[in-house]
Design an enzyme around this catalytic site. Structure first.
Site, PDB file in Angstrom:
ATOM      1  N   ASP A  78       0.864  -1.182   0.000  1.00  8.82           N
ATOM      2  CA  ASP A  78       0.000   0.000   0.000  1.00  8.82           C
ATOM      3  C   ASP A  78       0.897   1.227   0.000  1.00  8.82           C
ATOM      4  O   ASP A  78       1.810   1.326   0.816  1.00  8.82           O
ATOM      5  CB  ASP A  78      -0.910   0.029   1.241  1.00  8.82           C
ATOM      6  N   SER A  85     -10.907  10.444   6.818  1.00  7.23           N
ATOM      7  CA  SER A  85     -12.073   9.762   6.246  1.00  7.23           C
ATOM      8  C   SER A  85     -11.916   8.249   6.231  1.00  7.23           C
ATOM      9  O   SER A  85     -12.894   7.523   6.076  1.00  7.23           O
ATOM     10  CB  SER A  85     -12.333  10.260   4.824  1.00  7.23           C
ATOM     11  N   ASN A  86     -10.678   7.746   6.388  1.00  9.95           N
ATOM     12  CA  ASN A  86     -10.460   6.301   6.447  1.00  9.95           C
ATOM     13  C   ASN A  86     -10.988   5.682   7.744  1.00  9.95           C
ATOM     14  O   ASN A  86     -11.339   4.499   7.784  1.00  9.95           O
ATOM     15  CB  ASN A  86      -8.967   5.970   6.358  1.00  9.95           C
ATOM     16  N   LEU A  87     -11.012   6.461   8.817  1.00  6.69           N
ATOM     17  CA  LEU A  87     -11.231   5.903  10.147  1.00  6.69           C
ATOM     18  C   LEU A  87     -12.636   5.360  10.359  1.00  6.69           C
ATOM     19  O   LEU A  87     -12.868   4.609  11.306  1.00  6.69           O
ATOM     20  CB  LEU A  87     -10.916   6.959  11.209  1.00  6.69           C
ATOM     21  N   ARG A  89     -14.020   3.109   8.715  1.00 11.28           N
ATOM     22  CA  ARG A  89     -14.063   1.681   8.403  1.00 11.28           C
ATOM     23  C   ARG A  89     -12.712   0.999   8.518  1.00 11.28           C
ATOM     24  O   ARG A  89     -12.647  -0.213   8.672  1.00 11.28           O
ATOM     25  CB  ARG A  89     -14.607   1.483   6.982  1.00 11.28           C
ATOM     26  N   LYS A 102       0.184   3.957   5.394  1.00 10.72           N
ATOM     27  CA  LYS A 102      -0.662   2.890   5.941  1.00 10.72           C
ATOM     28  C   LYS A 102       0.146   1.639   6.276  1.00 10.72           C
ATOM     29  O   LYS A 102      -0.195   0.923   7.219  1.00 10.72           O
ATOM     30  CB  LYS A 102      -1.785   2.553   4.953  1.00 10.72           C
ATOM     31  N   ASP A 146      -8.397  -1.587  -4.295  1.00 15.10           N
ATOM     32  CA  ASP A 146      -9.512  -0.665  -4.416  1.00 15.10           C
ATOM     33  C   ASP A 146      -9.730  -0.182  -5.838  1.00 15.10           C
ATOM     34  O   ASP A 146     -10.359   0.841  -6.058  1.00 15.10           O
ATOM     35  CB  ASP A 146      -9.306   0.538  -3.494  1.00 15.10           C
ATOM     36  N   CYS A 204     -16.057   3.491  -3.867  1.00 18.14           N
ATOM     37  CA  CYS A 204     -16.640   3.605  -2.530  1.00 18.14           C
ATOM     38  C   CYS A 204     -16.654   5.048  -2.049  1.00 18.14           C
ATOM     39  O   CYS A 204     -17.518   5.438  -1.273  1.00 18.14           O
ATOM     40  CB  CYS A 204     -15.874   2.728  -1.541  1.00 18.14           C
ATOM     41  N   CYS A 372     -16.299  16.458  -9.949  1.00 16.73           N
ATOM     42  CA  CYS A 372     -16.866  15.820  -8.750  1.00 16.73           C
ATOM     43  C   CYS A 372     -15.717  15.600  -7.780  1.00 16.73           C
ATOM     44  O   CYS A 372     -14.765  16.375  -7.778  1.00 16.73           O
ATOM     45  CB  CYS A 372     -17.584  14.511  -9.109  1.00 16.73           C
TER      46      CYS A 372
END
Length: 417
Positions: A78, A85-87, A89, A102, A146, A204, A372
């Site tokens: 990785d 925003s990762n936290l 999940r 990571k 991902d 996601c 976006c």
């Protein structure tokens, strides 16, 4: 279609390692009590080398459970860094890890959980040049990638190195798990011969994911890994397990090798166009990051602009030397987090339903740039609007990489979400 689908346990992937120490006997006593695992099975886990692709949503539970189970050597691929925003999940990481690689954060977490396990960090982006070399050093691969490009890379490398791959994917409330093993059953290319068109399936980051779903799917992946390493149970070779968290149901589909699928002779270069089912955790479009939509950016195409190009366009517009409309198709809550100055909000659904009629007055008769978060939704809007612009002097394009690219390349002081 003549893939071999096993109806019973396959031979163990690894030979038993050294005798267990007293500390290991105490730590793994619940495994030793299981007749199917026992001391021999635990020694196989101790001797195993397992590579995990991604330390994000799926990687978090996978890595936790592999380390807890006593897998001797765990590799982590990785090149991403932990973000807030990762936290929601990625429970392997904490607030104190934000900004760190990571792989480093994961290694620290695994050391706290089980210091008897060796962790090998690969803080790189998997590509056609390094995939085989990395995979060749392991007995088993767990693919929690991902994006489509990396999934094909992993599948090809595993096929060429004759290494089985436990694959998982998540999106919104749904998850999938299977075991791909060239020579014994289907591969990822049999399930997905080609990626879907760009923008057809959201990542996601754009489609969302229930925070608990990675734990469910990741736990199944870890269980499949233990079964394969120790030679117990019936692995998901030739079977696709589908989970719906909203309905709380599980379904199983048979998957067989397609004789029309070309034999893998080299690792694909990953130049694919779309994220897809299970494509989490980082949105597509950021070159050099695990969630990049493709190893080549769409900036070379006539229908896209880079973040740097957009910045120059905005400067020229502010100076009165250019005219165009920048349209933001994201949700209101996203704009509250971070926005590109001068963008006009227009609902994506309105554009998809009504096309050019949904554009505001200031976007009529001038070139249009859509954006976006990462490029997926704007690509959909672009495809919808392009027929309307076919016979017009004005152009319609979209921002390659979206707001993520803008923050990375133009405004790093702004928050990333």
């Amino acid at each position: 279609m003549n893939a071999t689908v096993q109806s019973s346990a396959l031979p163990p992937l690894v030979e038993p390692g050294p005798e267990l120490t007293v500390e290991e006997i105490e730590r793994y006593s619940r495994h030793l009590t299981l007749e199917q695992v026992g001391e021999t099975g635990q020694r196989r886990l101790k001797n195993a080398r397992v590579l995990v692709i991604g330390a994000g949503g799926l990687g978090a539970p996978v890595l936790h459970y592999l380390a807890a189970a006593g897998v001797g050597t765990i590799g982590i691929v990785d090149d991403d860094r932990v973000s807030v925003s990762n936290l929601q999940r990625q429970v392997l990481h904490g607030v104190e890890d934000v900004g760190d690689l990571k792989t480093e954060s994961a290694a620290r977490a695994l050391a706290r959980l089980n210091p008897l396990v060796a962790v090998q960090q690969h803080p790189v982006r998997l590509n056609a040049q390094n995939a085989r070399d990395i995979v060749a050093g392991y007995d088993l691969v767990l693919d929690g990638a991902d994006n489509f490009g990396t999934r094909y890379l992993v599948s090809d490398a595993c096929a060429l190195e004759e290494v089985p791959c436990v694959w998982g994917s998540i999106l919104r409330f749904e998850g999938r798990v299977s075991v791909f093993w060239s020579g014994r059953g289907p591969t990822y290319r049999d399930l997905h011969p080609e990626p879907p068109p760009a923008g057809e399936v959201p990542s996601c980051a754009e489609g969302g994911v229930l925070g608990m779903l990675p734990g469910t799917i990741g736990s199944v992946m870890a269980a499949e890994a233990v079964k394969l390493l120790t030679g117990i149970g019936e692995p998901l070779v030739g079977r696709l397990l589908l989970h719906d968290a909203l309905a709380m149901t599980w379904r199983e589909l048979r998957v067989v090798a397609d004789p029309a699928t070309p034999s893998v002779t080299r690792v694909s270069d990953g130049t694919l166009d779309a994220d897809g089912p299970g494509a989490c955790e980082r949105a597509p479009g950021a070159p050099g990051e695990p969630g990049a939509e493709a190893e080549t950016t769409s900036a070379a195409r006539d229908d896209a602009v880079t973040a740097g190009e957009l910045a120059a366009m905005l400067d020229r517009r502010a100076a009165g030397r250019a005219e165009f409309a920048l349209i933001d198709v994201r949700e209101d809550w996203e704009r509250r987090l971070v926005s590109i100055p001068g963008a006009v909000p227009v609902a994506l659904d309105a554009l998809l339903d009504h096309g050019i009629e949904a554009l505001p007055a200031e976007a009529r008769g001038v070139p249009v740039v859509l954006h976006c978060k990462s490029g997926g939704r704007s690509a959909r809007a672009l495809a919808r609007l392009q027929p309307n612009f076919a016979y017009r002097e004005e152009t319609v394009r979209h921002l390659d990489g979206g707001v993520l690219a803008w923050v990375r390349d133009v405004a790093p002081h702004l928050p990333e979400y």
